[in-house]
Design an enzyme around this catalytic site. Structure first.
Site, short mmCIF file in Angstrom:
data_model
loop_
_atom_site.label_atom_id
_atom_site.label_comp_id
_atom_site.label_asym_id
_atom_site.label_seq_id
_atom_site.Cartn_x
_atom_site.Cartn_y
_atom_site.Cartn_z
N ASP A 247 0.82 -1.21 0.00
CA ASP A 247 0.00 0.00 0.00
C ASP A 247 0.85 1.26 0.00
OD1 ASP A 247 -2.33 -1.39 0.00
OD2 ASP A 247 -2.74 -1.19 2.14
N LYS A 269 -4.12 2.77 -2.53
CA LYS A 269 -5.37 3.49 -2.81
C LYS A 269 -5.36 4.77 -1.99
CE LYS A 269 -8.12 0.10 -1.59
NZ LYS A 269 -7.17 -0.98 -1.33
N MET A 382 -7.98 8.04 8.76
CA MET A 382 -8.25 8.80 7.52
C MET A 382 -9.06 10.05 7.88
SD MET A 382 -9.04 5.33 5.38
CE MET A 382 -9.47 4.48 6.89
#
Length: 473
Positions: A247, A269, A382
């Protein structure tokens, strides 16, 4: 990397040593172990070098250096007290593109000597690039103490059987699995104990066992950023991987720990950017595992904390593929520790809740009547995506506007930045944050100033100076 580590084959190659004192003798002795042809230029020879000359192990070709002696020379070492001579030797070698080392003068070296751990044919070379020789000596002592003296015998026996194994196993992956299985067996112990016959029996038995390649998917948590927080088991798996899908949150330091010839595939992503879908990642994992490969899915933090690890393992199970999960230090725990903010504390928080800034699918919504309970620390992964909306709903359901909050960007790394403020200031704070970031909400944030220990370039912007919450900063 300031120097590229190489192992030179000096067997029967001409090497020139300018100087013949004690320092030169130490270099000569090392070169002779490498079976080099040693040529010496010096006005006088110390007693040890004279002894080597009498034994005809070296050649004394001249008392004075001249560039003509550089013909047909592979590399050169200057070990004299004459600075002008050393300079001349260095320049002469550079003009001819020859490898040269002027002892104790890093600026006049095209190569340097590492600290060597010799378990021939296994050789381990350590270097600090001349910056920390005492630290290097300490590390060498540590490594010397854990490597058996007969470790080289394991390599020698393996080398004798290498061509046999290569013919027996046509597939590269099959050969690799054979050697991995052998070196984890009692084969090594028997060699170290001097029982080579028993070791050979185990080798033959392992060679004749079923070599069917069975693929595997292994989820590995890379931790929050600092490579030192990768688990020992995680490191071991990265050294065994055939393919690694990683990632965007995995640091370069951790990527550097992957086995060098393993294939790396970036499948990161990031919000707002075009990227590979989760379905495609799962299909790729299964496709690679069905080829018999050991496939590692390397994720920032922990695979099972907002890492979609459950979805990937469920797919592996449905496809009949073996799998493992190697947990990692999840970002909330690692980053909180590096900012000096304990997520639970008897005086401030009786529990902690993790949520994600992403909106959940399938109509699942956060229960804000629970999230606004001040006795719980709330951590938002996030964080910048919907932080303003989350803060508004928390306040709407009863969380105080003055609740202390911290936005931590690039946590646990040298670029870690911490912004402290209040819940109702979050919109302004986000303008000064960096990604990836984590949001910590609760009274425990008050402990940051007192307990912070990880020194970085923290940001505390002037716009918060009037806040009653941040006066302690």
């Amino acid at each position: 990397m300031n120097y590229l580590p190489l192992f030179l084959d000096l067997k029967s190659k001409n090497v020139l040593i300018v100087g013949a004192g004690e320092v030169a003798f130490n270099k000569i002795r090392l070169l002779l172990r490498a079976k080099a042809k040693v040529n010496v230029i010096a006005r006088e020879l110390c007693s040890e070098v004279k002894c080597l000359l009498k034994q005809k192990k070296i050649k004394w070709i001249s008392r004075e250096f001249n560039s003509i002696y550089l013909n047909k020379i592979f590399l050169v070492i200057a070990a004299t007290n004459n600075l002008k001579l050393n300079e001349y030797v260095f320049k002469s070698c550079n003009d001819r593109h020859l490898l040269v080392n002027v002892v104790d003068d890093k600026s006049k070296c095209s190569f340097i000597f590492p600290s060597i751990i010799d378990r021939s044919p296994i050789i381990i070379a350590l270097s600090s690039g001349g910056t920390a020789p005492v630290l290097l000596r300490f590390l060498r002592e540590k490594i010397e103490s854990i490597l058996p003296m007969k470790l080289g015998d394991v390599a020698k026996i393996s080398g004798k059987w290498r061509n046999v194994i290569k013919k027996h196993f046509n597939n590269l992956l099959e050969r690799r699995r054979f050697w991995e299985k052998l070196f984890k067996s009692l084969f090594v112990e028997h060699v170290l104990n001097g029982n080579k016959e028993k070791a050979t029996e185990i080798l033959k038995k392992t060679m004749n066992q079923d070599s069917f390649l069975r693929g595997e998917i292994i989820l590995v948590g890379a931790g929050p950023g600092d490579s030192g927080l990768l688990t020992l088991r995680g490191l071991q798996i990265l050294q065994q991987a055939d393919v690694v899908l990683y990632d965007c949150l995995v640091s370069q330091d951790i990527l550097d720990l992957i086995r060098r010839d393993a294939k790396r595939i970036y499948v990161g992503k990031r919000a707002g950017l075009k990227s590979i879908t989760q379905d495609k990642i799962i299909k790729l994992l299964i496709f690679l595992a069905r080829q018999g490969k050991k496939v590692v899915r390397l994720k920032g933090g922990d695979p099972f904390i907002f890492g979609r690890g459950g979805e990937e393992i469920e797919a592996a199970k449905n496809a009949g593929i073996d799998f493992q999960v190697i947990p990692g230090i999840t970002s909330a725990i690692g980053i909180a520790a590096y900012t000096g903010i304990p997520l639970t504390h008897r005086k401030y928080a009786q529990g902690v809740i993790f949520i994600t800034g992403h909106k959940c699918k399938n109509g699942l919504l956060n229960n804000f009547s629970i999230l606004c309970d001040p006795s719980y620390t709330l951590v938002v992964y996030m964080a910048t995506l919907h932080a303003v909306e989350i803060s508004q709903k928390l306040i709407m359901h009863g969380r105080l506007k003055s609740t202390p909050i911290a936005i931590v960007g690039k946590g646990t790394t040298v670029n870690q930045k911490v912004i402290i403020g209040r819940l109702d200031e979050i919109k302004k704070m986000i303008n000064f944050s960096i990604t990836p970031s984590l949001l910590i909400i609760g009274e425990v944030v008050l402990l940051h100033k007192k307990l912070k220990w990880f020194h970085t370039s923290n940001i505390f912007n002037d716009i918060y100076n009037k806040s009653s919450i941040v006066k302690f900063i």
